[in-house]
Design a protein around this motif. Structure first.
Motif, short mmCIF file in Angstrom:
data_model
loop_
_atom_site.label_atom_id
_atom_site.label_comp_id
_atom_site.label_asym_id
_atom_site.label_seq_id
_atom_site.Cartn_x
_atom_site.Cartn_y
_atom_site.Cartn_z
N ILE A 137 45.94 17.77 38.18
CA ILE A 137 46.61 16.85 37.25
C ILE A 137 47.74 17.58 36.51
O ILE A 137 48.85 17.04 36.35
CB ILE A 137 45.58 16.26 36.28
CG1 ILE A 137 44.76 15.18 37.01
CG2 ILE A 137 46.26 15.67 35.04
CD1 ILE A 137 43.55 14.71 36.25
N ASP A 138 47.49 18.81 36.07
CA ASP A 138 48.53 19.59 35.40
C ASP A 138 49.70 19.86 36.34
O ASP A 138 50.87 19.78 35.94
CB ASP A 138 47.95 20.92 34.90
CG ASP A 138 47.02 20.76 33.72
OD1 ASP A 138 47.06 19.69 33.07
OD2 ASP A 138 46.25 21.70 33.45
N ILE A 139 49.40 20.18 37.59
CA ILE A 139 50.45 20.49 38.57
C ILE A 139 51.30 19.26 38.86
O ILE A 139 52.53 19.34 38.95
CB ILE A 139 49.82 21.05 39.86
CG1 ILE A 139 49.20 22.43 39.58
CG2 ILE A 139 50.84 21.13 40.99
CD1 ILE A 139 48.28 22.93 40.67
N THR B 8 47.91 3.78 37.43
CA THR B 8 48.04 4.74 36.34
C THR B 8 46.96 4.55 35.28
O THR B 8 46.70 5.47 34.50
CB THR B 8 49.43 4.64 35.67
OG1 THR B 8 49.66 3.29 35.25
CG2 THR B 8 50.52 5.05 36.65
N ASP B 9 46.31 3.37 35.27
CA ASP B 9 45.23 3.16 34.31
C ASP B 9 44.01 4.00 34.64
O ASP B 9 43.12 4.19 33.80
CB ASP B 9 44.83 1.68 34.26
CG ASP B 9 44.40 1.15 35.62
OD1 ASP B 9 45.21 1.22 36.57
OD2 ASP B 9 43.26 0.66 35.74
N LEU B 10 43.95 4.54 35.86
CA LEU B 10 42.84 5.40 36.26
C LEU B 10 43.09 6.86 35.87
O LEU B 10 42.17 7.68 35.96
CB LEU B 10 42.63 5.33 37.78
CG LEU B 10 42.32 3.97 38.40
CD1 LEU B 10 42.21 4.09 39.92
CD2 LEU B 10 41.03 3.40 37.82
N LEU B 11 44.31 7.17 35.45
CA LEU B 11 44.70 8.56 35.19
C LEU B 11 44.44 8.97 33.75
O LEU B 11 44.38 8.12 32.85
CB LEU B 11 46.19 8.72 35.49
CG LEU B 11 46.66 8.34 36.89
CD1 LEU B 11 48.18 8.47 36.99
CD2 LEU B 11 45.98 9.20 37.94
N PRO B 12 44.30 10.26 33.49
CA PRO B 12 44.24 10.75 32.12
C PRO B 12 45.50 10.32 31.37
O PRO B 12 46.60 10.31 31.95
CB PRO B 12 44.18 12.27 32.27
CG PRO B 12 43.64 12.49 33.64
CD PRO B 12 44.16 11.36 34.48
N PRO B 13 45.38 9.95 30.10
CA PRO B 13 46.54 9.44 29.35
C PRO B 13 47.74 10.37 29.35
O PRO B 13 48.89 9.90 29.43
CB PRO B 13 45.97 9.26 27.93
CG PRO B 13 44.51 9.05 28.13
CD PRO B 13 44.13 9.89 29.31
N ASP B 14 47.52 11.68 29.27
CA ASP B 14 48.66 12.61 29.24
C ASP B 14 49.46 12.55 30.54
O ASP B 14 50.70 12.57 30.52
CB ASP B 14 48.18 14.04 28.99
CG ASP B 14 47.74 14.27 27.54
OD1 ASP B 14 48.03 13.39 26.71
OD2 ASP B 14 47.13 15.30 27.27
N SER C 253 55.19 7.96 33.28
CA SER C 253 55.96 6.87 32.69
C SER C 253 57.30 7.37 32.16
O SER C 253 58.35 6.74 32.35
CB SER C 253 55.16 6.21 31.56
OG SER C 253 55.92 5.20 30.92
N ASP C 254 57.28 8.54 31.50
CA ASP C 254 58.52 9.11 30.97
C ASP C 254 59.49 9.47 32.10
O ASP C 254 60.70 9.27 31.98
CB ASP C 254 58.21 10.36 30.14
CG ASP C 254 57.52 10.05 28.81
OD1 ASP C 254 57.49 8.87 28.43
OD2 ASP C 254 57.01 11.00 28.18
N ALA C 255 58.94 10.00 33.21
CA ALA C 255 59.79 10.37 34.34
C ALA C 255 60.45 9.13 34.94
O ALA C 255 61.64 9.15 35.30
CB ALA C 255 58.97 11.09 35.40
#
Length: 263
Positions: free
Chosen positions: A103-105, A127-133, A139-141
């Motif tokens: 996830i970090d990568i 994206t609702d399945l993903l960690p919020p960060d 979303s920002d990208a």
């Protein structure tokens, strides 16, 4: 023409560069795909073979290779690239430590791609399945690059082809219900084109070519609907070991095929 690339096949020598240049000249006269989908596979095996303690080293090397791969596509004039980075199944089945590293990568990759010139980044998946960060970074990208007109990069994260089709059907039902239509009317009017309009990739042409590394020959729930008439190319190299010459051979092979689109 047989070309020797060196002891590890890395393609660093002069013969490799000459052969790559020759392939590029050949492709300049051929029709290249508009949309390429890439399934990078083998990152964990790569890390294990090299003796790394965790798969994270492989995933990080795979992410670096994907940035390089996108550059190859951009130079060749390909317009859209879809990268399969994290499946919905991965979110349920991967080891928690490996998943946290992955996830970090992915977050680092999305951030870097969104600042890569004029490329446009779009997330496809749940994206609702993903960690919020991670969801926020993606979303920002997307927001940062929404007006870019260069290479269109789809990042398939939290993605599943079956889930996408289910979500499309749900969207169609909700829209039809809001318009006051009956089930009979919906059944009569439903077409593949309507379903396509409700997929995550709505408005995009389907992939012309799907590439998968590591020698595996399966779709793994990637772009099931969109790849109905795609061409497929399987590369033996593990993801981080993919070379530009492997990519160029895939494009050359695609250009030589007589596409029948199901015929």
């Amino acid at each position: 023409m047989k070309v020797t690339f060196g002891q590890n096949g890395s393609g660093a020598g002069p013969l490799y560069r000459l052969y790559t240049a020759r392939l590029r000249r050949q492709l300049a006269q051929l029709h290249v795909p508009h949309h390429v989908a890439m399934m990078i596979d083998g990152n964990r095996r790569w890390a294990k073979q090299l003796g790394y303690a965790t798969p994270a080293h492989g995933h990080r090397a795979g992410a670096a290779k994907m940035r390089e791969f996108l550059g190859w596509c951009d130079e060749l004039g390909i317009d859209v690239v879809s990268l399969y980075l994290l499946s919905a199944d991965n979110l349920r089945k991967r080891d928690s430590n490996e998943l946290a590293d992955l996830i970090d990568i992915i977050a680092e990759l999305a951030e870097a791609l969104s600042r890569e010139g004029n490329w446009r980044v779009q997330t496809v998946g749940r994206t609702d399945l993903l960690p919020p960060d991670l969801a926020r970074v993606l979303s920002d990208a997307t927001e940062r690059t929404k007006d870019h007109t260069g290479l269109h990069v789809n990042l398939a994260v939290g993605y599943g082809g079956r889930n996408e089709i289910v979500d499309a059907v749900r969207s169609i039902l909700a829209q039809h219900d809001a318009n006051g239509g009956t089930i009979a009317e919906l059944a009569e009017s439903l077409t593949p084109e309507i379903i396509g309009q409700h997929l995550y990739t709505t408005g995009q042409a389907d992939p012309d070519l799907v590439i998968r590394t590591s020698g595996e020959q399966r779709l793994s729930d990637f772009l099931l609907w969109q790849s109905a008439h795609s061409e497929f190319y399987f590369v033996e190299a593990l993801g981080p070991d993919l070379r530009e010459v492997d990519f160029l051979r895939a494009i050359r092979d695609y250009a030589s095929r007589d596409r029948r689109f199901g015929g």
